[in-house]
Design a protein around this motif. Structure first.
Motif, PDB file in Angstrom:
ATOM      1  N   TYR A 189       0.812  -1.352  -0.173  1.00  0.00           N
ATOM      2  CA  TYR A 189       0.224   0.121   0.332  1.00  0.00           C
ATOM      3  C   TYR A 189       0.734   1.028  -0.456  1.00  0.00           C
ATOM      4  CZ  TYR A 189      -3.928  -2.774   1.210  1.00  0.00           C
ATOM      5  OH  TYR A 189      -4.795  -4.037   1.946  1.00  0.00           O
ATOM      6  N   LEU A 241      -4.046   0.377  -2.571  1.00  0.00           N
ATOM      7  CA  LEU A 241      -4.023  -1.121  -2.156  1.00  0.00           C
ATOM      8  C   LEU A 241      -2.968  -0.848  -4.212  1.00  0.00           C
ATOM      9  CD1 LEU A 241      -3.298  -3.617  -2.467  1.00  0.00           C
ATOM     10  CD2 LEU A 241      -5.430  -3.906  -3.262  1.00  0.00           C
ATOM     11  N   TYR A 243      -0.667  -7.203  -5.096  1.00  0.00           N
ATOM     12  CA  TYR A 243      -0.996  -8.568  -3.853  1.00  0.00           C
ATOM     13  C   TYR A 243      -0.337  -9.522  -5.094  1.00  0.00           C
ATOM     14  CZ  TYR A 243      -5.436  -8.384  -5.938  1.00  0.00           C
ATOM     15  OH  TYR A 243      -6.213  -8.974  -7.079  1.00  0.00           O
ATOM     16  N   ILE A 278       2.196 -16.235  -7.891  1.00  0.00           N
ATOM     17  CA  ILE A 278       0.764 -15.241  -8.748  1.00  0.00           C
ATOM     18  C   ILE A 278       0.717 -13.539  -7.637  1.00  0.00           C
ATOM     19  CG2 ILE A 278      -1.584 -15.197  -7.617  1.00  0.00           C
ATOM     20  CD1 ILE A 278      -1.067 -18.510  -7.274  1.00  0.00           C
ATOM     21  N   ASP A 299      -1.333  -9.769  -8.740  1.00  0.00           N
ATOM     22  CA  ASP A 299      -2.318  -8.485  -9.197  1.00  0.00           C
ATOM     23  C   ASP A 299      -2.217  -7.210  -8.956  1.00  0.00           C
ATOM     24  OD1 ASP A 299      -4.252 -11.922  -8.895  1.00  0.00           O
ATOM     25  OD2 ASP A 299      -4.264 -10.303 -10.678  1.00  0.00           O
ATOM     26  N   GLN A 300      -2.598  -6.642  -9.366  1.00  0.00           N
ATOM     27  CA  GLN A 300      -3.140  -5.584  -9.757  1.00  0.00           C
ATOM     28  C   GLN A 300      -3.954  -4.734  -8.203  1.00  0.00           C
ATOM     29  OE1 GLN A 300      -3.137  -3.934 -13.022  1.00  0.00           O
ATOM     30  NE2 GLN A 300      -0.880  -4.201 -13.863  1.00  0.00           N
ATOM     31  N   GLY A 301      -2.863  -3.750  -8.073  1.00  0.00           N
ATOM     32  CA  GLY A 301      -4.558  -3.408  -6.875  1.00  0.00           C
ATOM     33  C   GLY A 301      -4.948  -2.211  -7.725  1.00  0.00           C
ATOM     34  N   GLU A 302      -5.212  -0.698  -6.557  1.00  0.00           N
ATOM     35  CA  GLU A 302      -5.680   0.620  -7.749  1.00  0.00           C
ATOM     36  C   GLU A 302      -5.649   1.162  -7.535  1.00  0.00           C
ATOM     37  OE1 GLU A 302      -7.337   2.450  -3.883  1.00  0.00           O
ATOM     38  OE2 GLU A 302      -7.969   3.614  -5.684  1.00  0.00           O
ATOM     39  N   SER A 355     -11.246   2.540  -6.657  1.00  0.00           N
ATOM     40  CA  SER A 355     -11.377   4.024  -5.839  1.00  0.00           C
ATOM     41  C   SER A 355     -11.686   3.425  -4.165  1.00  0.00           C
ATOM     42  CB  SER A 355     -12.983   4.377  -6.192  1.00  0.00           C
ATOM     43  OG  SER A 355     -13.774   3.167  -6.436  1.00  0.00           O
ATOM     44  N   SER A 384      -7.882 -15.086  -8.007  1.00  0.00           N
ATOM     45  CA  SER A 384      -6.696 -15.058  -6.389  1.00  0.00           C
ATOM     46  C   SER A 384      -7.014 -13.650  -6.580  1.00  0.00           C
ATOM     47  CB  SER A 384      -5.360 -14.618  -7.391  1.00  0.00           C
ATOM     48  OG  SER A 384      -5.725 -14.007  -7.947  1.00  0.00           O
ATOM     49  N   ASN A 385      -8.397 -12.562  -6.901  1.00  0.00           N
ATOM     50  CA  ASN A 385      -9.034 -11.092  -6.437  1.00  0.00           C
ATOM     51  C   ASN A 385      -9.474 -11.431  -4.966  1.00  0.00           C
ATOM     52  OD1 ASN A 385      -8.251 -10.416  -8.609  1.00  0.00           O
ATOM     53  ND2 ASN A 385      -9.819 -11.475  -9.747  1.00  0.00           N
ATOM     54  N   TYR A 386      -8.585 -11.690  -4.100  1.00  0.00           N
ATOM     55  CA  TYR A 386      -9.218 -10.780  -2.455  1.00  0.00           C
ATOM     56  C   TYR A 386      -8.422  -9.191  -2.335  1.00  0.00           C
ATOM     57  CZ  TYR A 386      -9.838 -15.653  -2.086  1.00  0.00           C
ATOM     58  OH  TYR A 386     -10.390 -17.124  -1.716  1.00  0.00           O
ATOM     59  N   LYS A 387      -9.538  -8.791  -2.195  1.00  0.00           N
ATOM     60  CA  LYS A 387      -8.634  -6.755  -1.519  1.00  0.00           C
ATOM     61  C   LYS A 387      -9.311  -6.533  -0.615  1.00  0.00           C
ATOM     62  CE  LYS A 387      -8.245  -6.161  -6.783  1.00  0.00           C
ATOM     63  NZ  LYS A 387      -8.895  -5.203  -7.618  1.00  0.00           N
ATOM     64  N   LEU A 388      -8.525  -5.783   0.479  1.00  0.00           N
ATOM     65  CA  LEU A 388      -9.142  -5.266   1.631  1.00  0.00           C
ATOM     66  C   LEU A 388      -8.433  -3.714   1.448  1.00  0.00           C
ATOM     67  CD1 LEU A 388     -10.231  -5.649   4.136  1.00  0.00           C
ATOM     68  CD2 LEU A 388      -7.347  -6.219   5.226  1.00  0.00           C
TER      69      LEU A 388
END
Lengths: 113, 114
Positions: free
Chosen positions: A35, A45, A48, A54, A56-59, B1, B98-102
């Motif tokens: 973050y 984010l 992650y 593995i 993945d992209q965040g925000e 967002s 795998s799309n776990y997000k907080l």
């Protein structure tokens, strides 16, 4: 247990330089994340990972790369630093799935001039 | 967002008083968590409430969740100077694979004056 560790604590870069922020955890957590925290923006984010190999992209992923070769480590790379990347960066880890608390590292304060 | 939005942005109270912070979110959630951040430090988990729970207690903390209003509140009773910190709500989501997000809100800065 050391928990989540981050290095360095502070870093000053010039525009265009590259660097890697290190993050490691010793809790055998599958889930790790990065973050950035900016004043008035809360935590956003960046990237992650739910396990080795593995990611993945965040925000807000632009300008950052990650890889996850081991369960313990999740480095964040800035390929060409920009002033807009001046921020405090936090790494966190947890078990994979919904409803698990995240454990945060102490943060890296990055300034890009 | 950002999913969660805390209210107020800042709160200043006297030691011994109660502090209430609110969090509103936009989409359906599975769980909502509250975290505390002392100045210059990482976040520390306080409490988690599941979407099928309405209230939860932990020591001097009381959390409520109203899924119909998409809101949660964190009450700290008998506050102490050591409670001075920023408080964040966070909602988790899963969208397959795998799309776990907080996702965190912007936080409430609580100042407890001795």
């Amino acid at each position: 247990n050391a928990g989540v560790t981050q290095t360095p604590k502070f870093q000053v870069l010039k525009t265009g330089q590259s660097m890697t922020l290190q993050c490691a955890q010793d809790m055998n957590h599958e889930y790790m994340s990065w973050y950035r925290q900016d004043p008035g923006m809360g935590l956003r984010l960046i990237h992650y990972s739910v396990g080795a190999g593995i990611t993945d992209q965040g925000e807000v992923p632009n300008g950052y790369n990650v890889s996850r070769s081991t369960t313990e480590d999740f480095p964040l790379r800035l390929l060409s630093a920009a002033p807009s990347q001046t921020s405090v960066y936090f790494c966190a880890s947890s078990y994979v799935g919904l409803g698990y608390e995240q454990y945060f590292g102490p943060g890296t304060r990055l300034t890009v001039t | 967002s950002q999913q969660g939005e805390e209210d107020p942005q800042a709160l200043s109270i006297q030691e011994g008083e109660n502090a209430t912070m609110n969090c509103s979110y936009k989409t359906s959630i599975n769980n909502l968590q509250w975290y505390r951040q002392n100045s210059g430090r990482g976040l520390v988990h306080l409490i988690l409430i599941r979407s099928n729970e309405r209230e939860k207690h932990s020591g001097r903390l009381r959390v409520t969740l109203d899924t119909s209003k998409k809101s949660s509140s964190l009450l700290i009773t008998a506050s102490r100077a050591a409670d001075t910190a920023s408080y964040f709500c966070a909602t988790d989501s899963y969208s397959g694979g795998s799309n776990y997000k907080l996702t965190f809100g912007k936080g409430t800065l609580l100042t407890v004056n001795p």
